[in-house]
Design a protein around this motif. Structure first.
Motif, short mmCIF file in Angstrom:
data_model
loop_
_atom_site.label_atom_id
_atom_site.label_comp_id
_atom_site.label_asym_id
_atom_site.label_seq_id
_atom_site.Cartn_x
_atom_site.Cartn_y
_atom_site.Cartn_z
N SER A 1 41.51 19.32 58.89
CA SER A 1 42.28 20.51 58.52
C SER A 1 41.78 21.04 57.18
O SER A 1 41.32 20.29 56.32
N PHE A 2 41.90 22.36 56.99
CA PHE A 2 41.47 22.97 55.73
C PHE A 2 42.60 23.05 54.71
O PHE A 2 42.39 23.48 53.58
N ASP A 3 43.81 22.63 55.07
CA ASP A 3 44.95 22.77 54.17
C ASP A 3 44.74 22.04 52.85
O ASP A 3 45.16 22.52 51.79
N SER A 4 44.13 20.87 52.90
CA SER A 4 43.95 20.09 51.67
C SER A 4 42.96 20.74 50.70
O SER A 4 42.93 20.42 49.52
N ASP A 5 42.16 21.68 51.19
CA ASP A 5 41.18 22.34 50.32
C ASP A 5 41.80 23.42 49.45
O ASP A 5 41.20 23.84 48.46
N TYR A 6 42.99 23.92 49.85
CA TYR A 6 43.61 25.02 49.12
C TYR A 6 45.10 24.70 48.90
O TYR A 6 45.96 25.45 49.32
N ARG A 7 45.37 23.59 48.23
CA ARG A 7 46.75 23.10 48.13
C ARG A 7 47.67 24.02 47.34
O ARG A 7 48.87 24.02 47.53
N ASP A 8 47.14 24.79 46.41
CA ASP A 8 47.97 25.60 45.53
C ASP A 8 48.31 26.96 46.11
O ASP A 8 48.99 27.75 45.46
N ASP A 9 47.84 27.26 47.31
CA ASP A 9 48.01 28.60 47.87
C ASP A 9 49.04 28.63 48.99
O ASP A 9 49.34 27.62 49.63
N ASP A 10 49.58 29.81 49.24
CA ASP A 10 50.41 30.07 50.41
C ASP A 10 49.62 29.77 51.67
O ASP A 10 48.40 29.92 51.69
N LYS A 11 50.31 29.36 52.75
CA LYS A 11 49.59 28.95 53.96
C LYS A 11 48.74 30.06 54.54
O LYS A 11 47.67 29.81 55.10
N TRP A 12 49.19 31.34 54.41
CA TRP A 12 48.40 32.44 54.94
C TRP A 12 47.18 32.69 54.07
O TRP A 12 46.11 33.03 54.57
N VAL A 13 47.33 32.49 52.77
CA VAL A 13 46.18 32.63 51.87
C VAL A 13 45.16 31.54 52.16
O VAL A 13 43.95 31.79 52.19
N ARG A 14 45.64 30.32 52.39
CA ARG A 14 44.72 29.22 52.73
C ARG A 14 43.93 29.55 53.98
O ARG A 14 42.72 29.32 54.04
N LYS A 15 44.62 30.06 54.98
CA LYS A 15 43.94 30.39 56.22
C LYS A 15 42.87 31.46 56.01
O LYS A 15 41.73 31.34 56.49
N ARG A 16 43.20 32.52 55.27
CA ARG A 16 42.24 33.62 55.07
C ARG A 16 41.06 33.17 54.23
O ARG A 16 39.93 33.62 54.46
N LYS A 17 41.28 32.28 53.28
CA LYS A 17 40.16 31.74 52.51
C LYS A 17 39.22 30.96 53.42
O LYS A 17 37.99 31.03 53.27
N PHE A 18 39.78 30.22 54.34
CA PHE A 18 38.95 29.48 55.29
C PHE A 18 38.18 30.45 56.19
O PHE A 18 36.96 30.30 56.39
N LEU A 19 38.85 31.45 56.73
CA LEU A 19 38.20 32.40 57.63
C LEU A 19 37.07 33.16 56.93
O LEU A 19 36.10 33.56 57.58
N SER A 20 37.20 33.38 55.63
CA SER A 20 36.20 34.18 54.91
C SER A 20 34.81 33.54 54.89
O SER A 20 33.84 34.20 54.55
#
Length: 273
Positions: A95-114
């Motif tokens: 999962s990519f969630d652990s890579d962006y722990r400080d962000d909102d879940k939608w922000v985490r997802k968009r950072k991954f998609l980028s």
């Protein structure tokens, strides 16, 4: 709310959902147009978009719920190049969630998609009006969506800015497909014959059957289009530089604002059964 369910206006004052208002045909229904974003966010800086570096990775598949049709497409595209799947469905990476722990879940997802040139953005069903954040998340991330869901998505977005999978399937519409579509969107009350615990599985089966009837499972034309864009940087950049919205202008939300004010100010009584 934003699931593909037909509103049952016999048991509520108001209904809000995904089908178009003209299809529901009731003054007590309002379609939900946007999902957690403002349309202004989709106005694109065309000059900077056309010149920015291309994402380093190929394609992602971020889903939790297993849906046979989109998983079959994942397997077809994965035969061309590896598709990253960090979700529960077709999982092949952490999962990519652990890579962006400080962000909102939608922000985490968009950072991954980028990080990806393409994002598989298939809804769990295909019906008129049914488009959710799956499409706009990829758009906001700067990843080209491979979209399937609302056959009339061009009413809201510039279809040249993404891969509209509906254009690459042999579309069939007849009595049987319309019947299975209605069954796949229906929720029954507690007194109906179908037990509540069986209803979700029944709707899922009807949606899968409808996909088979309506589109078949031949993904060759769609995969060929993705390969063409992946191997031709000029074509890819041309699509990436397209405005997401028609004329790169956000649609007016004033009619919708007036509609919500009308609803909240209403004292419409519950319809008698």
């Amino acid at each position: 709310f934003c699931e593909n369910v037909w509103p049952n206006l016999e048991c509520c004052d108001w209904a809000f959902g995904m089908p178009y208002g003209e299809e529901v045909g009731s003054d007590r229904y309002c379609r939900i147009d946007w999902h957690g974003i403002r349309p202004e966010q989709l106005v694109r800086d065309l000059q900077s978009t056309a010149t920015r570096p291309l994402p380093p990775r190929f394609c992602n598949f971020v889903f939790s719920n297993p849906v046979g049709f989109r998983e079959s497409f994942f397997l077809a595209l994965n035969r061309y190049r590896h598709v990253d799947a960090p979700g529960k469905s077709m999982n092949n990476m952490p999962s990519f969630d652990s890579d962006y722990r400080d962000d909102d879940k939608w922000v985490r997802k968009r950072k991954f998609l980028s990080q990806y040139k393409f994002t598989i953005a298939f809804e769990n069903d295909s019906s008129c009006g049914y488009n959710t954040e799956k499409l706009t998340d990829a758009m906001l991330a700067g990843s080209i969506p491979i979209y399937l869901g609302n056959p009339e998505v061009g009413r809201h977005f510039n279809a040249r800015s993404f891969i509209n999978a509906h254009e690459y399937f042999p579309f069939r519409q007849n009595f049987l497909t319309r019947w299975t579509e209605k069954l796949g969107m229906t929720r029954w009350g507690r007194r109906e014959r179908l037990p509540l615990r069986i209803q979700p599985r029944f709707r899922k089966a009807m949606r899968f059957f409808k996909f088979r009837l309506k589109y078949g499972f031949d993904f060759s034309a769609l995969v060929a289009k993705i390969i063409e864009l992946d191997q031709n940087e000029s074509l890819y950049r041309t699509m990436l530089a397209e405005p997401l919205l028609h004329d790169n202008l956000p649609p007016s939300v004033e009619p919708l604002r007036r509609r919500w004010i009308q609803i909240f100010n209403s004292e419409l009584p519950l319809q008698k059964l």
